[in-house]
Enzyme design. Sequence first.
Site, mmCIF file in Angstrom:
data_model
loop_
_atom_site.group_PDB
_atom_site.id
_atom_site.type_symbol
_atom_site.label_atom_id
_atom_site.label_comp_id
_atom_site.label_asym_id
_atom_site.label_seq_id
_atom_site.Cartn_x
_atom_site.Cartn_y
_atom_site.Cartn_z
ATOM 1 N N GLU A 27 7.149 6.733 3.098
ATOM 2 C CA GLU A 27 8.427 6.433 2.455
ATOM 3 C C GLU A 27 9.423 5.854 3.463
ATOM 4 O OE1 GLU A 27 6.770 9.210 2.178
ATOM 5 O OE2 GLU A 27 6.217 9.302 0.054
ATOM 6 N N ASN A 273 -0.939 1.908 -0.144
ATOM 7 C CA ASN A 273 -0.286 0.591 -0.101
ATOM 8 C C ASN A 273 -1.290 -0.557 0.045
ATOM 9 O OD1 ASN A 273 1.373 -1.625 0.292
ATOM 10 N ND2 ASN A 273 2.852 -0.467 1.493
ATOM 11 N N LEU A 274 -1.484 -1.286 -1.036
ATOM 12 C CA LEU A 274 -2.440 -2.394 -1.061
ATOM 13 C C LEU A 274 -1.917 -3.647 -0.380
ATOM 14 C CD1 LEU A 274 -3.565 -2.098 -4.803
ATOM 15 C CD2 LEU A 274 -4.554 -0.956 -2.804
ATOM 16 N N GLU A 276 -0.259 -3.931 2.698
ATOM 17 C CA GLU A 276 -0.181 -4.022 4.157
ATOM 18 C C GLU A 276 -1.172 -5.041 4.734
ATOM 19 O OE1 GLU A 276 -0.289 0.080 5.488
ATOM 20 O OE2 GLU A 276 1.907 0.080 5.605
#
Length: 358
Positions: A27, A273-274, A276
């Site tokens: 986050e 997180n796809l 990065e």
Amino acid sequence: MLIRLFPKIEVSTQKPVLWFHCASVGEFNTAKPILLELKKHFFILLTYFSPRAKAFLLKQKEFYDALHPLPLDLPFSVGRFLKQVRPVALLIMERELWYFLIKKVKVKKILLNAYAKGSVLEKMLSKEFDLIVCRTEEDKKRFESFGAKSTACGNLKFVLEREEKDVEINLPKGKTIVVGSIHPSELEFIKAFYTKMSERFKDLNLVLVPRHLSKVDFFMKELADFKPCLRSSSRTDCRVVVVDTLGELFYLYKHGDLCMVGGSFSKGIGGHNLLEPVCHRKLTVFGPYTQKVKDLEGFVLSKGLGFKVKSVQEAVEVATRVISGQVSFPADFDLAGYAKQIKDCYMFWIKRCLQIGG
């Protein structure tokens, strides 16, 4: 625990104090672009929930002015903290919905990168915020149905601004697969995948980044047949490397001829997180369990930036096409332009709510 029960911090500044709360490292990384902008106007007091985040956050001081663990969600602890810091506003990332925190803080409150699940607590507390900035129009409508003030700007995870730095890793000559944010329950999938891929590509490196550092020993044991070594060992002769250092995944993706994102290869997690790998212009491969990142998944698939696979064999076929160069990253895709629109939207609404000029 005592510092959370009896928070203690001294704030000395001429700037108004802005309390900004993130649960953990993920986050915080998502919030970085917003923090940099807000730091121009406020003294940023950053709180966090995960004890594992402290060591990483202490190395990120350019994004905040003071750091403290989140007080326990008790009237006494929250009240004590408020008297010490006297913030002009509280900004919270994503789903940190603590009852007494939100009820007791009477200054302006903003929830960022929000997504709605419809829980009783969410329905109760969302009305307490002066502004909720959502990921999607669907989230916006759902929050509004709870009586909350909301707007939609997109997912802040698209705004992948990171400090410029090189994180190198010494690997033997050959192709490299970087697998990020992997959970123990996904190891069987990855082991089977790497075994099959090694039959097709003679010199194939695997860089595996556990989601939680506390699981590194488990990973090393489970991968023993592949003779792995730890990233911290700095060895240069290992084909399989387990990363035991914090905060490097984003930068390690650039070394992959293929990148895979974990949390999606076993039930009950929902994906990570796809985007990065996309930031480094790398194609992303992920599994079928993506309920927490549906908006990112839709974006990645619609733009031809990655592949969703349902089995080890399907992953092998896709990976073979990527590594052999049969498919490549779209030449005309501009993530930076898309990300700027999202960031500008967030800053417009935040500045409007907090009455910031310029």
